[in-house]
Design a protein around this motif. Sequence first.
Motif, PDB file in Angstrom:
ATOM      1  N   GLN A 182      13.480  33.415  75.291  1.00  0.00           N
ATOM      2  CA  GLN A 182      14.486  33.389  76.335  1.00  0.00           C
ATOM      3  C   GLN A 182      13.965  34.067  77.599  1.00  0.00           C
ATOM      4  N   TYR A 183      14.476  33.616  78.724  1.00  0.00           N
ATOM      5  CA  TYR A 183      14.133  34.224  80.003  1.00  0.00           C
ATOM      6  C   TYR A 183      14.382  35.726  79.965  1.00  0.00           C
ATOM      7  N   ARG A 184      15.558  36.116  79.451  1.00  0.00           N
ATOM      8  CA  ARG A 184      15.909  37.537  79.476  1.00  0.00           C
ATOM      9  C   ARG A 184      14.913  38.361  78.675  1.00  0.00           C
ATOM     10  N   THR A 185      14.446  37.802  77.565  1.00  0.00           N
ATOM     11  CA  THR A 185      13.489  38.514  76.722  1.00  0.00           C
ATOM     12  C   THR A 185      12.146  38.643  77.426  1.00  0.00           C
ATOM     13  N   TYR A 235       7.359  51.799  77.344  1.00  0.00           N
ATOM     14  CA  TYR A 235       8.249  50.681  77.047  1.00  0.00           C
ATOM     15  C   TYR A 235       8.168  50.353  75.568  1.00  0.00           C
ATOM     16  N   THR A 236       9.306  50.410  74.907  1.00  0.00           N
ATOM     17  CA  THR A 236       9.350  50.098  73.471  1.00  0.00           C
ATOM     18  C   THR A 236      10.401  49.047  73.159  1.00  0.00           C
ATOM     19  N   GLY A 237      10.949  48.432  74.192  1.00  0.00           N
ATOM     20  CA  GLY A 237      12.006  47.446  73.980  1.00  0.00           C
ATOM     21  C   GLY A 237      13.314  47.940  74.570  1.00  0.00           C
ATOM     22  N   THR A 238      14.259  47.027  74.719  1.00  0.00           N
ATOM     23  CA  THR A 238      15.532  47.346  75.337  1.00  0.00           C
ATOM     24  C   THR A 238      16.547  46.273  74.979  1.00  0.00           C
ATOM     25  N   GLU A 239      17.824  46.618  75.118  1.00  0.00           N
ATOM     26  CA  GLU A 239      18.852  45.608  74.865  1.00  0.00           C
ATOM     27  C   GLU A 239      18.780  44.455  75.864  1.00  0.00           C
ATOM     28  N   HIS A 240      18.056  44.671  76.970  1.00  0.00           N
ATOM     29  CA  HIS A 240      17.884  43.584  77.931  1.00  0.00           C
ATOM     30  C   HIS A 240      17.166  42.392  77.299  1.00  0.00           C
ATOM     31  N   ARG A 241      16.457  42.611  76.205  1.00  0.00           N
ATOM     32  CA  ARG A 241      15.739  41.530  75.544  1.00  0.00           C
ATOM     33  C   ARG A 241      16.686  40.571  74.831  1.00  0.00           C
ATOM     34  N   PHE A 243      20.055  40.100  71.709  1.00  0.00           N
ATOM     35  CA  PHE A 243      20.535  40.549  70.410  1.00  0.00           C
ATOM     36  C   PHE A 243      20.371  39.445  69.377  1.00  0.00           C
ATOM     37  N   THR A 244      20.074  39.836  68.158  1.00  0.00           N
ATOM     38  CA  THR A 244      20.129  38.880  67.047  1.00  0.00           C
ATOM     39  C   THR A 244      21.546  38.779  66.514  1.00  0.00           C
ATOM     40  N   VAL A 245      22.303  39.878  66.610  1.00  0.00           N
ATOM     41  CA  VAL A 245      23.740  39.897  66.303  1.00  0.00           C
ATOM     42  C   VAL A 245      24.435  40.495  67.518  1.00  0.00           C
ATOM     43  N   ASP A 246      25.286  39.704  68.173  1.00  0.00           N
ATOM     44  CA  ASP A 246      25.946  40.185  69.380  1.00  0.00           C
ATOM     45  C   ASP A 246      26.954  41.293  69.055  1.00  0.00           C
ATOM     46  N   PRO A 247      27.133  42.244  69.992  1.00  0.00           N
ATOM     47  CA  PRO A 247      28.141  43.286  69.787  1.00  0.00           C
ATOM     48  C   PRO A 247      29.522  42.674  69.596  1.00  0.00           C
ATOM     49  N   GLY A 248      30.305  43.301  68.694  1.00  0.00           N
ATOM     50  CA  GLY A 248      31.627  42.768  68.403  1.00  0.00           C
ATOM     51  C   GLY A 248      32.654  43.859  68.231  1.00  0.00           C
ATOM     52  N   ALA A 249      33.502  43.673  67.274  1.00  0.00           N
ATOM     53  CA  ALA A 249      34.585  44.626  67.022  1.00  0.00           C
ATOM     54  C   ALA A 249      34.047  45.928  66.427  1.00  0.00           C
ATOM     55  N   THR A 250      34.955  46.878  66.220  1.00  0.00           N
ATOM     56  CA  THR A 250      34.580  48.145  65.604  1.00  0.00           C
ATOM     57  C   THR A 250      33.759  47.899  64.346  1.00  0.00           C
ATOM     58  N   GLY A 251      32.664  48.622  64.225  1.00  0.00           N
ATOM     59  CA  GLY A 251      31.780  48.443  63.078  1.00  0.00           C
ATOM     60  C   GLY A 251      30.715  47.392  63.281  1.00  0.00           C
ATOM     61  N   PRO A 253      28.222  47.034  66.125  1.00  0.00           N
ATOM     62  CA  PRO A 253      27.599  47.416  67.397  1.00  0.00           C
ATOM     63  C   PRO A 253      26.582  46.404  67.895  1.00  0.00           C
ATOM     64  N   GLY A 254      26.225  45.447  67.047  1.00  0.00           N
ATOM     65  CA  GLY A 254      25.207  44.474  67.413  1.00  0.00           C
ATOM     66  C   GLY A 254      23.825  44.912  66.983  1.00  0.00           C
ATOM     67  N   GLU A 255      22.947  43.950  66.878  1.00  0.00           N
ATOM     68  CA  GLU A 255      21.567  44.242  66.495  1.00  0.00           C
ATOM     69  C   GLU A 255      20.637  43.732  67.591  1.00  0.00           C
ATOM     70  N   GLU A 256      19.934  44.678  68.204  1.00  0.00           N
ATOM     71  CA  GLU A 256      19.018  44.294  69.261  1.00  0.00           C
ATOM     72  C   GLU A 256      17.856  43.474  68.716  1.00  0.00           C
ATOM     73  N   LEU A 257      17.379  42.559  69.551  1.00  0.00           N
ATOM     74  CA  LEU A 257      16.242  41.732  69.185  1.00  0.00           C
ATOM     75  C   LEU A 257      15.021  42.601  68.970  1.00  0.00           C
ATOM     76  N   GLY A 258      14.416  42.509  67.828  1.00  0.00           N
ATOM     77  CA  GLY A 258      13.235  43.317  67.511  1.00  0.00           C
ATOM     78  C   GLY A 258      11.946  42.567  67.778  1.00  0.00           C
ATOM     79  N   GLY A 259      10.880  43.075  67.199  1.00  0.00           N
ATOM     80  CA  GLY A 259       9.593  42.402  67.325  1.00  0.00           C
ATOM     81  C   GLY A 259       9.026  42.406  68.718  1.00  0.00           C
ATOM     82  N   VAL A 260       9.060  43.554  69.392  1.00  0.00           N
ATOM     83  CA  VAL A 260       8.525  43.641  70.751  1.00  0.00           C
ATOM     84  C   VAL A 260       7.020  43.348  70.715  1.00  0.00           C
ATOM     85  N   PRO A 261       6.561  42.355  71.443  1.00  0.00           N
ATOM     86  CA  PRO A 261       5.131  42.040  71.434  1.00  0.00           C
ATOM     87  C   PRO A 261       4.331  43.103  72.176  1.00  0.00           C
TER      88      PRO A 261
END
Length: 538
Positions: A182-185, A235-241, A243-251, A253-261
């Motif tokens: 993705q562009y953002r990543t 630089y070790t990565g950021t939420e700007h990259r 999410f694999t799981v988007d933030p949602g309701a309580t419980g 928080p979302g999962e940021e995209l990992g695997g920073v090249p």
Amino acid sequence: MAEPQAGTGTSRRGFLRSVGVTGGAGAMFATMGALGLAPTAAYAAEKEPPFRAPRSGDFHLQGRHGKPAKVAVIGGGIAGLTTAYELGKAGYDCTVLEARDRVGGRNFTVRGGDTTVDLAGHRQTAKFSDGQYMNCGPGRLAQWMVTLDYCRELGVDVEVFTNSNASALIYNENSGMTAPVQYRTAKADVYGYVSELLAKATDSGALDAALTADDKERLRTFLKSYGSLGADYKYTGTEHRGFTVDPGATGTPGEELGGVPSLSDVFASNVGRYFSFEFGYDQAMLMFQPVGGMDAIPKAFARAIGHDRIRTGAPVTDVRNTSDGVVVTYRQNGRTRTMVADYCVATLAPHILAKTSHNLGSAVQTALEAVRPSQASKIGLEYRSRWWETDFKIFGGITETDLDLAHIWYPSYGHLGERGLLIGYYNTGTASETYSALTPAERQARAVAQGVKIHGEKYRTELAAAFSHQWKLTPYLEGAWHSMPGGPDAPAYAPLNQAQGHVYFAGDYLSYLDAWQHGAIASARKVVTELHARVLAS
């Protein structure tokens, strides 16, 4: 631009040049902003002198009586239509001669049922469903362009065209990428690593000659935010990259995209080369498009001019200056006809005019031949579902690739609908020539096979209809835009920038925005101003 401190100009330019090489124009522009060196709003807003449309009252002010001049306008593209429309406001007797069966020139929108036959003999009939369309030529309008002023004046409704989208993709197969990103990543990784490198250079003293102590502190503060660096400026990565799981309701928080090249992998992928696109003065958001198709613009011009003043299917075969006017010869309905006028404005493509008989002189012919056509192509792909929205969450925007597709445009209309049409390739130069050598069926097969590499099998299985358009093969146009070494003010083109007897020349090629309708309009308005002043002075 802000003046650099005494003695620092050269070193700062070298520093900024290194930033541009490392991180692209986006990183350089942001760094310039942090240093107070970015272009000012006043600089970006510079405009050409205001245009005053001719008015019928102008003749009365001059004490003139009788009819205004008769003008033959060759070419019913945007320049020709603008010319006839503006001169018509003062009562000029304008007739537009258009070789094709429609007005608009390279402003060409294809809908279901439309048929074309190209110069290679390929016949295509679009099978797009109702409400779907393909802009084969211009597809977007920058908000500062005079084209939007005419949309307002002529009552053409517009909507936002999404020219950049963080969810769109980048895929550089030739740089070793095995999957799109993705562009953002890509942006997060490039900007992050560029910021880390600059922070290290600042701390190591490499920039001492370019920056004061205060400059360096301000730069570090900027880099930490811009690149989302940690406390150690790494630089070790950021939420700007993303999410694999988007933030949602309580419980959730979302999962940021990992695997920073790694830094090396990021720059080897060459993704940063696309980021400067959205900073272009003619490409920056917001951008717009007419509702329902770009050809709403020439259709509105034609209504305002009067359809009785426009002759389609009328290719011009000869242009003759005379002692007191001009004689234009053309063919229509199998017959040769002539038109005698006081003036002529030639707005057809220069390389086409160069192949047309005329007595305008060798200097004009040499100038016309010096303008070379450039090539571009598009293919429209209609799908039974808008899978790019449901599966990829892409709503408009452009995917960039080093495949011969070059660009994939997602539609900026019909969001959340059932069906949709995307531009499967928008390519130029060699890639365009490659597709021009193929049949329409072969173009479709090649484009779909390339697109599957980016989007998977739905790019093939959901396809409902396709239509390709190659400007090289378009009768009476034979090109997308123009190559003019030195620009339109170069001495080589001087004969085209002034009247030759009673003949004037206009078109986007005689502007600094070739390939844009704005350029065609600006050139036409220049000629309208000159011709009108000449008539009033006669």
